[in-house]
Each structure stands twice: as structure tokens, then as C-alpha cells.
Design a protein around this motif. Structure first.
Motif, PDB file in Angstrom:
ATOM      1  N   ALA A 180       0.832  -1.206   0.000  1.00  0.00           N
ATOM      2  CA  ALA A 180       0.000   0.000   0.000  1.00  0.00           C
ATOM      3  C   ALA A 180       0.866   1.256   0.000  1.00  0.00           C
ATOM      4  CB  ALA A 180      -0.923  -0.009   1.213  1.00  0.00           C
ATOM      5  N   GLN A 181       1.956   1.237   0.777  1.00  0.00           N
ATOM      6  CA  GLN A 181       2.861   2.380   0.794  1.00  0.00           C
ATOM      7  C   GLN A 181       3.512   2.589  -0.572  1.00  0.00           C
ATOM      8  OE1 GLN A 181       5.226   0.944   4.100  1.00  0.00           O
ATOM      9  NE2 GLN A 181       4.508   2.627   5.420  1.00  0.00           N
ATOM     10  N   VAL A 182       3.907   1.498  -1.193  1.00  0.00           N
ATOM     11  CA  VAL A 182       4.516   1.587  -2.518  1.00  0.00           C
ATOM     12  C   VAL A 182       3.505   2.117  -3.521  1.00  0.00           C
ATOM     13  CG1 VAL A 182       5.544   0.258  -4.408  1.00  0.00           C
ATOM     14  CG2 VAL A 182       6.176  -0.244  -2.036  1.00  0.00           C
ATOM     15  N   ALA A 183       2.254   1.645  -3.410  1.00  0.00           N
ATOM     16  CA  ALA A 183       1.218   2.078  -4.343  1.00  0.00           C
ATOM     17  C   ALA A 183       0.998   3.577  -4.264  1.00  0.00           C
ATOM     18  CB  ALA A 183      -0.081   1.336  -4.059  1.00  0.00           C
ATOM     19  N   ARG A 184       0.947   4.115  -3.042  1.00  0.00           N
ATOM     20  CA  ARG A 184       0.739   5.559  -2.889  1.00  0.00           C
ATOM     21  C   ARG A 184       1.911   6.345  -3.463  1.00  0.00           C
ATOM     22  NH1 ARG A 184      -1.521   3.976   2.121  1.00  0.00           N
ATOM     23  NH2 ARG A 184       0.424   4.377   3.227  1.00  0.00           N
ATOM     24  N   ALA A 185       3.122   5.794  -3.304  1.00  0.00           N
ATOM     25  CA  ALA A 185       4.300   6.510  -3.796  1.00  0.00           C
ATOM     26  C   ALA A 185       4.365   6.515  -5.318  1.00  0.00           C
ATOM     27  CB  ALA A 185       5.569   5.875  -3.228  1.00  0.00           C
ATOM     28  N   VAL A 186       3.974   5.400  -5.922  1.00  0.00           N
ATOM     29  CA  VAL A 186       4.105   5.255  -7.378  1.00  0.00           C
ATOM     30  C   VAL A 186       2.908   5.855  -8.105  1.00  0.00           C
ATOM     31  CG1 VAL A 186       4.454   3.548  -9.222  1.00  0.00           C
ATOM     32  CG2 VAL A 186       5.448   3.172  -7.000  1.00  0.00           C
ATOM     33  N   LEU A 187       1.918   6.304  -7.370  1.00  0.00           N
ATOM     34  CA  LEU A 187       0.629   6.684  -7.939  1.00  0.00           C
ATOM     35  C   LEU A 187       0.734   7.657  -9.112  1.00  0.00           C
ATOM     36  CD1 LEU A 187      -2.428   6.286  -7.503  1.00  0.00           C
ATOM     37  CD2 LEU A 187      -2.369   8.297  -6.021  1.00  0.00           C
ATOM     38  N   LEU A 188       1.601   8.663  -8.990  1.00  0.00           N
ATOM     39  CA  LEU A 188       1.640   9.727  -9.993  1.00  0.00           C
ATOM     40  C   LEU A 188       2.632   9.464 -11.118  1.00  0.00           C
ATOM     41  CD1 LEU A 188       1.462  12.903  -7.724  1.00  0.00           C
ATOM     42  CD2 LEU A 188      -0.377  11.800  -8.997  1.00  0.00           C
ATOM     43  N   THR A 189       3.268   8.310 -11.157  1.00  0.00           N
ATOM     44  CA  THR A 189       4.281   8.080 -12.192  1.00  0.00           C
ATOM     45  C   THR A 189       3.672   7.751 -13.540  1.00  0.00           C
ATOM     46  OG1 THR A 189       4.442   5.726 -11.636  1.00  0.00           O
ATOM     47  CG2 THR A 189       5.928   7.242 -10.475  1.00  0.00           C
ATOM     48  N   GLY A 190       2.407   7.328 -13.571  1.00  0.00           N
ATOM     49  CA  GLY A 190       1.768   7.014 -14.840  1.00  0.00           C
ATOM     50  C   GLY A 190       2.222   5.709 -15.445  1.00  0.00           C
ATOM     51  N   VAL A 191       2.730   4.790 -14.652  1.00  0.00           N
ATOM     52  CA  VAL A 191       3.231   3.512 -15.150  1.00  0.00           C
ATOM     53  C   VAL A 191       2.413   2.371 -14.556  1.00  0.00           C
ATOM     54  CG1 VAL A 191       5.220   1.955 -15.204  1.00  0.00           C
ATOM     55  CG2 VAL A 191       5.564   4.417 -15.423  1.00  0.00           C
ATOM     56  N   ALA A 192       2.027   1.417 -15.401  1.00  0.00           N
ATOM     57  CA  ALA A 192       1.386   0.206 -14.886  1.00  0.00           C
ATOM     58  C   ALA A 192       2.458  -0.661 -14.247  1.00  0.00           C
ATOM     59  CB  ALA A 192       0.705  -0.552 -16.020  1.00  0.00           C
ATOM     60  N   TYR A 193       2.171  -1.178 -13.058  1.00  0.00           N
ATOM     61  CA  TYR A 193       3.180  -1.963 -12.371  1.00  0.00           C
ATOM     62  C   TYR A 193       2.509  -3.068 -11.567  1.00  0.00           C
ATOM     63  CZ  TYR A 193       1.886   0.715  -8.228  1.00  0.00           C
ATOM     64  OH  TYR A 193       1.192   1.283  -7.199  1.00  0.00           O
ATOM     65  N   ARG A 194       3.359  -3.950 -11.053  1.00  0.00           N
ATOM     66  CA  ARG A 194       2.880  -5.119 -10.321  1.00  0.00           C
ATOM     67  C   ARG A 194       3.714  -5.248  -9.053  1.00  0.00           C
ATOM     68  NH1 ARG A 194       3.715  -8.231 -14.160  1.00  0.00           N
ATOM     69  NH2 ARG A 194       1.628  -8.392 -15.051  1.00  0.00           N
ATOM     70  N   THR A 195       3.068  -5.568  -7.929  1.00  0.00           N
ATOM     71  CA  THR A 195       3.772  -5.770  -6.672  1.00  0.00           C
ATOM     72  C   THR A 195       3.486  -7.168  -6.143  1.00  0.00           C
ATOM     73  OG1 THR A 195       1.943  -4.923  -5.325  1.00  0.00           O
ATOM     74  CG2 THR A 195       3.601  -3.329  -6.086  1.00  0.00           C
ATOM     75  N   ALA A 196       4.402  -7.640  -5.301  1.00  0.00           N
ATOM     76  CA  ALA A 196       4.222  -8.939  -4.637  1.00  0.00           C
ATOM     77  C   ALA A 196       5.072  -8.947  -3.382  1.00  0.00           C
ATOM     78  CB  ALA A 196       4.621 -10.090  -5.563  1.00  0.00           C
ATOM     79  N   PRO A 197       4.607  -9.566  -2.312  1.00  0.00           N
ATOM     80  CA  PRO A 197       5.413  -9.634  -1.088  1.00  0.00           C
ATOM     81  C   PRO A 197       6.570 -10.621  -1.256  1.00  0.00           C
ATOM     82  CG  PRO A 197       3.386 -10.905  -0.832  1.00  0.00           C
ATOM     83  CD  PRO A 197       3.283 -10.203  -2.153  1.00  0.00           C
ATOM     84  N   LEU A 198       7.743 -10.229  -0.734  1.00  0.00           N
ATOM     85  CA  LEU A 198       8.905 -11.114  -0.803  1.00  0.00           C
ATOM     86  C   LEU A 198       9.227 -11.718   0.555  1.00  0.00           C
ATOM     87  CD1 LEU A 198      11.185 -12.226  -2.605  1.00  0.00           C
ATOM     88  CD2 LEU A 198      12.546 -10.220  -1.979  1.00  0.00           C
ATOM     89  N   GLY A 199       8.726 -11.109   1.628  1.00  0.00           N
ATOM     90  CA  GLY A 199       9.047 -11.562   2.973  1.00  0.00           C
ATOM     91  C   GLY A 199       9.958 -10.569   3.669  1.00  0.00           C
ATOM     92  N   LYS A 200      10.007 -10.640   5.013  1.00  0.00           N
ATOM     93  CA  LYS A 200      10.831  -9.760   5.838  1.00  0.00           C
ATOM     94  C   LYS A 200      10.484  -8.285   5.601  1.00  0.00           C
ATOM     95  CE  LYS A 200      14.835 -12.851   6.145  1.00  0.00           C
ATOM     96  NZ  LYS A 200      16.316 -12.956   5.971  1.00  0.00           N
ATOM     97  N   GLY A 201       9.212  -8.008   5.289  1.00  0.00           N
ATOM     98  CA  GLY A 201       8.788  -6.633   5.096  1.00  0.00           C
ATOM     99  C   GLY A 201       9.204  -6.019   3.776  1.00  0.00           C
ATOM    100  N   ILE A 202       9.607  -6.841   2.819  1.00  0.00           N
ATOM    101  CA  ILE A 202      10.064  -6.356   1.510  1.00  0.00           C
ATOM    102  C   ILE A 202       8.961  -6.570   0.475  1.00  0.00           C
ATOM    103  CG2 ILE A 202      11.777  -6.584  -0.328  1.00  0.00           C
ATOM    104  CD1 ILE A 202      12.930  -5.451   2.211  1.00  0.00           C
ATOM    105  N   THR A 203       8.706  -5.551  -0.324  1.00  0.00           N
ATOM    106  CA  THR A 203       7.770  -5.652  -1.448  1.00  0.00           C
ATOM    107  C   THR A 203       8.548  -5.640  -2.751  1.00  0.00           C
ATOM    108  OG1 THR A 203       5.986  -4.538  -0.245  1.00  0.00           O
ATOM    109  CG2 THR A 203       5.841  -4.560  -2.650  1.00  0.00           C
ATOM    110  N   LEU A 204       8.248  -6.583  -3.621  1.00  0.00           N
ATOM    111  CA  LEU A 204       8.849  -6.607  -4.960  1.00  0.00           C
ATOM    112  C   LEU A 204       8.000  -5.774  -5.896  1.00  0.00           C
ATOM    113  CD1 LEU A 204       9.953 -10.298  -5.643  1.00  0.00           C
ATOM    114  CD2 LEU A 204      11.427  -8.311  -5.307  1.00  0.00           C
ATOM    115  N   LEU A 205       8.666  -5.079  -6.810  1.00  0.00           N
ATOM    116  CA  LEU A 205       7.972  -4.221  -7.769  1.00  0.00           C
ATOM    117  C   LEU A 205       8.560  -4.444  -9.148  1.00  0.00           C
ATOM    118  CD1 LEU A 205       6.109  -1.636  -8.338  1.00  0.00           C
ATOM    119  CD2 LEU A 205       8.212  -0.324  -7.990  1.00  0.00           C
TER     120      LEU A 205
END
Length: 578
Positions: A377-402
Motif C-alpha cells: 500500500a505504501q509503494v502504491a501511494r508513492a508510485v501513484l503519480l508516475t503514470g506507469v502500470a506496475y505489479r507488486t508482490a510480497p517477498l518476505g521480511k517486510g520487503i515488497t517486490l515491484l
């Protein structure tokens, strides 16, 4: 009035030059004379003292009678050991009279001799160099004889023999006997015929007419679609580089008329068009074709299409004759500029690529993932204005892959089309640029892991700045200890639980496979990447927990960013107003 065309051409250049990049890898994504991935992996292991991968590769090519791959492997492995003759001796001592190792030893013996002579013109080679060259060629004779004796029915050792013939000024009778022996098993062997073209060139022991006629005969006798159909353009490179021929259109090809040159270029163009752009196999023809078309003054749009077909696969010949990779890149830029100048300012568009679509994994495009120590969710809010379609997935240990997800934006105009143009011009999908944008004001860093040109690397971005970057370049590119220490310190400051000494050790690992990257991530106390990373694109697409955030219009993104509370990153709001 004489300068009017130049005055008109400059605005066209400014308007259209960027569009000529469609279908072309970036300069830093080019690979110069790079072996195929399995050969490269074997070479990397060999430099680290591990012989098994090379032995397995040679055994497989022999069992499958894959003579082309076998010749490429023997040459690459020999060159990998050129500066470590003691290691080659140790390897051969472990397996005496091994037929596969005999090939590598033969290639190494001849390559060593040529390295002393160098590729300079005879007038630029010293008497001492020539003496060493001849002595090493004489020493290579028993090594070549052993390779031939141990590999009966295999054309591969004859490739080294024919290179030896060129250096040793073999008699025409010996050359023809060796050529016949090589072709008895494989009459359509590219490496063998390419060596023959060299021997028959006017700069060695033949003439322009003899060399070109040989290439034409081989091409005519080759199966439809075989790469040897393009052999005459290889001979054409030897021809046009002869400084004794003047530049007059009627005589620039010496005894070879324009009609034969036209036929050679036409055959090579047909061969290129029948294969996917970015395919490494026809690159041996395409690189010669690009130079031949430039030398012949062909339309820039046609030459640009050949550069697109080459992709990232730049071969040593003919570019080593002309200055190597820098010359290739300069000529490519010049062709792009000419296409831009020739395109009308109003209503004109740069032609789309005409060659077949690139192979699925030609290795030229970047394969990137970003590791972000934040929630999706934090990553989504940060990337919101970039205008790029992207995909996220949890990697573990609090890390999100993008990762970027370009496939989420369908191209109604077909392959390439407007989306391909937009991506080429704006850099859409480049995770380093994306990270520099969305880390503005955020408390967490982003680590981008990347693979391109068969090299793995990592880039640390924080608050719009690149703080550190590293790419594993093999034994020749190990960074200095001070540089390594600075990079390791920057990485460990971003990930405080990291072990700086282990990070530094991973950065100085001479390997170019994925292992040093994995070791660096482990030293940073980060979870392991998916096993598929580096081998394909959009690898998060099949992860069950992955979420896609579609591209938003700017107005919709602004509206959502101003809402109270966390945003629903997986939903696109309707645009405001009509």
C-alpha cells in the motif's frame, strides 16, 4: 541557397531523431562478440577453476553433433584461458588425451600465436613479433595434429588448422586438403567457410575475385534459409576495406561488379528478414550487411532496419576492422540522424520496424525488479503519480517486490505501435528512473536488481538520488578495493542489518552469473529473489499474491492522492469531468 537543405534538415532532426530509437537497444545494452549464455557460463566457471561446466558443454555438443556450437565453445574457452596457460596445462593434465580438451588446447595454441602478432597490418608488426608468431605457430603443429587424431569425423579441429594455415602461409595444396577434410563431415559449416574466405582474401593468399567467387559458390550450394546464403556479404567486407580500391562508383569494388554486390546484399537482406529481430544466430550476417549497405550508399531507412534486426548482438567482424563497438555505435547514430533528416517535418513519421518480432528472450532488454522495504500500500501511494502500470508482490521480511507491467496497456495498433514509441521516447519501464521519481520524500530506499547484456547488477536509490550501483563484469572488471568499500558502505547504510564485509566480498566476486548477486542480497539480510529472476520478463505475473496497479490518468491519480485515508491501490478511479 546551397545551405538550404541543411537548414531544413536540422528541425527535422530535432523533431524525429528520438523516434528512430524504436526497436533499438540502448548503447549500454550492446554486447560485443558475446558468446551464447551456456558458453559464457562455462567460461565464467573455468576462470574460477571449475572445469565441469566446460567439460559437460563440450561433451553435449559432441554427442549432438552440434558442430557450430562446438566450434564456438572451443574458441571461447580457449580465449578465456589465454592469459592463464598454467591453468590450461593443469586441466589437460587431469584428463590427458581427452578429445574435447584437445580442441580447446588446439584453439588456444593458435590464438596465442595470433595474440603475439596482433591483428595489425603486416607493416605495423615488428620483426620481434613476427619471430614470436612463427615460433608459436610451429609449436602448435603437434597440438593440432593431436586434436585432429582424437576427433576423427569432427570438423571442429580443422577450424583451428585453417586459422593456422593463414598465419603459417600454408601451400595452396595443404589448404585445399585441410578444407576438404573439414567439409567432409559438415559441408555447410559456417566457421570453416569463414576461415576459407579469410585465406582466399587478397590481403592473404588469394584475390578479390577468387574470394568472392568462393563465397558465391558456397552460398548457392547451401540449403534455403541457411546462414551461408549470406557469406558473400562477409567477403564484401574484405573487399571494401581494401584501401587500394578507389571510391569511384564504377570501380570501388574492383573486379566485382555492382550487379554481384547487389545480389549479395539482396540475399543477405532476405535472410535477415526471415529471422526474428534480436536473434543472435543471424547476427554474423547482419553485422556485415549493415556495413555493406552503408558502404554502398543504401537508403538510411533500410540500413536502420538492419540495425534494428541486429539488436544487441554486435559481432567482432567487420567492426574490429573499423574500430570496434564505438564505430558501430557512431555509425548507428549517423544512420538514425539521416533517417530523421529525411523525414518530412509536417505529416512525416519514422518508418516502423520491418523485420520480424524479436525473439522472446534475446537478452537485450533489461530484466529488472525493485526491492522496497515498505508495504504494498505504501509503494502504491508513492508510485501513484508516475503514470506507469506496475505489479507488486510480497517477498518476505517486510520487503515488497515491484516490476513494471507493460502488458497491462494493450496496443491496439499491433506490435510496436504507439506504446512502443512512447516507451522508447520517455523511458517507460526503466525501474531506476521510476525509483528516482517515487522515492521523493519517502523514508525508505529502493534497491533495483537488473540483468542486461548478460550482466547482473544492483542500483540503490533513495530520495531521488542514485547512491550506489554495481555490475558484475567478470575477472577483467573487478572493482578496486576502495571503490568496493564505498559501494558496500552505501548499501549497508541503507540496510543497517547488513554485514559490510560480506557485501564487499560479494561485490568483488569475478562471476557473471546470478550467484554473486544472490550473495550480496544475503549479506544485506534481504530475502532471496524468485528462482525465475533473470531468465524472463514480468516474473511476478504468476505469483498468486501479486497485485496489478493499472495506469491512471493524471487527474484521476491526483484525485485519489488527495483522498483521506489509505488508497485502494488496485482500483482505478474514473476521470474527473468529461
Amino acid at each position: 541557397m546551397g545551405r538550404l537543405p541543411d537548414l531544413l534538415g536540422f528541425p527535422r532532426l530535432l523533431r524525429h531523431y528520438a523516434a528512430t530509437a524504436v526497436g533499438l537497444p540502448a548503447d549500454d545494452e550492446m554486447a560485443f562478440d558475446a558468446p551464447e549464455p551456456r558458453v559464457r557460463a562455462a567460461c565464467d566457471a573455468l576462470r574460477q577453476g571449475r572445469y565441469a561446466p566446460a567439460e559437460e558443454l563440450l561433451a553435449v555438443t559432441r554427442a549432438e553433433s552440434d558442430w557450430a556450437a562446438r566450434a564456438d565453445a572451443a574458441r571461447a574457452l580457449a580465449e578465456a584461458l589465454l592469459d592463464s596457460p598454467g591453468q590450461l596445462d593443469d586441466w589437460c593434465a587431469r584428463k590427458p588425451r581427452d578429445r574435447d580438451l584437445a580442441l580447446v588446447r588446439a584453439e588456444a595454441a593458435v590464438a596465442h600465436a595470433w595474440s603475439v602478432r596482433t591483428g595489425a597490418r603486416a607493416s605495423e608488426v615488428s620483426a620481434e613479433q613476427f619471430a614470436g608468431f612463427r615460433a608459436l605457430l610451429a609449436d602448435a603443429v603437434p597440438v593440432l595434429e593431436e586434436a585432429v587424431a582424437l576427433n576423427q569425423g569432427d570438423p571442429t579441429p580443422w577450424v583451428a588448422v585453417l586459422r593456422h594455415d593463414t598465419g603459417a602461409a600454408a601451400s595452396r595444396e595443404d589448404f585445399e586438403d585441410h578444407l576438404a577434410s573439414a567439409l567432409a563431415t559438415d559441408p555447410h559449416n559456417w566457421a570453416v567457410h569463414a576461415r576459407a574466405v579469410q585465406f582466399l582474401a587478397a590481403k592473404w593468399y588469394g584475390s578479390h575475385e577468387e574470394m568472392f567467387a568462393y563465397a558465391e559458390r558456397v552460398a548457392a550450394a547451401s540449403p534455403e534459409g541457411h546462414y551461408l546464403r549470406g557469406l558473400p556479404v562477409v567477403a564484401l567486407s574484405e573487399l571494401v576495406l581494401d584501401e587500394r580500391l578507389d571510391g569511384d562508383a564504377a570501380t570501388k569494388y574492383g573486379p566485382i561488379g555492382q550487379d554481384r554486390v547487389d545480389a549479395a546484399i539482396a540475399a543477405a537482406r532476405a535472410l535477415s528478414a526471415a529471422r526474428p529481430a534480436g536473434d543472435p544466430q543471424p547476427a554474423r550476417v547482419r553485422n556485415h550487411l549493415a556495413w555493406a549497405m552503408i558502404r554502398d550508399g543504401r537508403p538510411a531507412t533500410e540500413i536502420l532496419d538492419v540495425f534494428r534486426a541486429i539488436g544487441r548482438h554486435v559481432t567482432a567482424l567487420p567492426w574490429d576492422y573499423l574500430g570496434g563497438l564505438p564505430t558501430f555505435l557512431e555509425l548507428r547514430k549517423g544512420v538514425r540522424a539521416q533517417v530523421a533528416r529525411d523525414t518530412p517535418f509536417f505529416g512525416g513519421t519514422v518508418p516502423s520496424p520491418q523485420t520480424a518480432t524479436a525473439v522472446a528472450d534475446a537478452g537485450g532488454a533489461r530484466r529488472e525488479l525493485a526491492l522496497v522495504p515498505a508495504t504494498a500500500a505504501q509503494v502504491a501511494r508513492a508510485v501513484l503519480l508516475t503514470g506507469v502500470a506496475y505489479r507488486t508482490a510480497p517477498l518476505g521480511k517486510g520487503i515488497t517486490l515491484l516490476e513494471t507491467a507493460p502488458s497491462q496497456e494493450p496496443d491496439a495498433r499491433g506490435r510496436g505501435g504507439r506504446r512502443g514509441l512512447r516507451r522508447a521516447l520517455l523511458g517507460e519501464g526503466d525501474l531506476e528512473r521510476l525509483a528516482r521519481s517515487f522515492t521523493t520524500g519517502e523514508p525508505w530506499p529502493v534497491l533495483v536488481v537488473s540483468r542486461y547484456v548478460d550482466r547482473y547488477g544492483l542500483i540503490l536509490v533513495r530520495d531521488r538520488k542514485v547512491l550506489a550501483s554495481h555490475f558484475w563484469q567478470g575477472p577483467e572488471g573487478i572493482p578496486a578495493r576502495q571503490e568496493t568499500a564505498e559501494t558496500a558502505a552505501a548499501l549497508t547504510s541503507a540496510f543497517p542489518k547488513a554485514d559490510e564485509r560480506l557485501v564487499a566480498a560479494a561485490l568483488r566476486d569475478p562471476g557473471t552469473d546470478r550467484a554473486p548477486l544472490d550473495a550480496a542480497l544475503a549479506a544485506l539480510r534481504l530475502p532471496a529473489l524468485p528462482a525465475e529472476y533473470g531468465e524472463g520478463y514480468e516474473i511476478l505475473a504468476d505469483v498468486p499474491e501479486a497485485q496489478v496497479v493499472a495506469k491512471r490518468s493524471l487527474r484521476a491519480a491526483l484525485r485519489e492522492s488527495l483522498r483521506d485515508g489509505p488508497s485502494d491501490a488496485s482500483r482505478e478511479l474514473p476521470p474527473l469531468g468529461p
